[in-house]
Design an enzyme around this catalytic site. Structure first.
Site: not given
Ligand code: TA6
Length: 306
Positions: A173, A277
């Site tokens: 992320h 991400e």
């Protein structure tokens, strides 16, 4: 971790002149890397790459000035590892942590290496402690390999060490530093379908042209193995994110209202960051057979915007 334990880590895994372990924020421990190519910081809690900066470049990974460094709170920035679920827990969203437990747990050091090209490598493993097994009973093994050099490669390998099929959703992320998110273009996702999570219900749409940010953006692009490029005219650079083992990419910026709702995210920080991400989510969750492994990886590089 005590000073003695940190000393033992350095004795066994330290690389003189390249990698040393040190305590920070009380009980946390980081691996601090400085080699001929770059500097980096990796927190053992969450196996969290917090910083990466090639020499001569501005920091590549973004970190909130308001981030917490507490056992049960995610670090707000760098590369949180979301595993074995992404977003809410599919069956028990009220009791299970958002984005899984990997980023909230203490990882152990397996190996460190000084590579021939001057890069520095760190292997971490997530011990299957009782609390984690309670959340995810099927046997698993999880390792992260971080390679710090002219590029940054982060590779998460999950093994299904049980005897039934396992389904994992995952995200590297990554938070990136940008000069002004409203001037940024994210290339590579043109024409891709994406799930816009901000509509009710979330709607499938198609990306027209480059991704730009002028409001909150929270999109899961599917059926794409593309390398994404963040064009940042304010900082005069582009950041490339190549990926392996992933056919979905999330782009997120909280903008004003969501930033204000997050206590670990400054109200005026959103213009300086964007998340691109590397993910296995939505139609890209991964079914891992007994004894099999899956690896998801991101390779991040920076170049001038000429
Ligand atoms: O990946 C985007 C997202 O799911 C956003 O919806 C936002 O919740 C973000 O992740 C951060 O989640 P966190 O649990 O780290 O606050």
């Amino acid at each position: 971790m005590t000073t003695t334990q940190i000393d033992m880590l350095n004795a066994r895994y330290g690389i003189p002149g390249a990698l040393a372990f040190e305590g920070f924020h009380g009980a946390f421990v980081m691996a601090r890397i400085r080699n001929e190519h770059a500097t980096a910081e990796i927190c053992l809690h969450g196996a969290h790459v917090m910083a990466y900066q090639p020499h001569g470049q501005a920091p590549v990974l973004w970190m909130s000035a308001h981030s917490k460094f507490e056992a049960n709170a995610p670090i707000r920035g760098g590369i949180p590892i979301c595993w074995p679920w992404f977003g809410k827990h599919p069956q028990d969203p009220d009791c299970m942590p958002f984005h899984g437990f990997a980023r909230l747990a203490d990882w152990s050091v397996c190996a460190t290496r000084a590579l021939a090209d001057g890069s520095t490598q760190l292997d971490l493993q997530l011990p299957a402690s009782a609390p984690l097994i309670a959340m995810w009973p099927e046997p698993w093994e999880l390792r992260l390999q971080v390679t710090v050099g002219k590029t940054l490669r982060v590779a998460l390998t999950m093994c299904n060490s049980g005897d039934v099929v396992a389904t994992h959703a995952t995200a590297l992320h990554t938070y990136f530093t940008v000069g002004d998110v409203t001037a940024v273009r994210v290339l590579g996702l043109e024409g891709c379908r994406y799930l816009d999570t901000l509509t009710t219900p979330p709607a499938m749409k198609t990306q027209a042209g480059a991704v730009t940010v002028g409001e909150e953006v929270d999109r899961a692009y599917v059926d794409t193995e593309a390398t994404c490029t963040i064009e940042d005219p304010s900082m005069g650079r582009r950041i490339r994110i190549a990926k392996e083992g992933s056919r979905s990419t999330v782009v997120w910026n909280p903008w004003i209202a969501k930033s204000a709702r997050m206590p670990d995210f400054g109200d005026t920080e959103y213009p300086g960051m964007i998340c691109v991400e590397t993910v296995n989510t939505a139609t890209d969750v991964r079914v891992v057979a007994p004894g099999a492994t899956h690896c998801i990886a991101a390779t991040i590089s920076v170049e001038p915007l000429t």
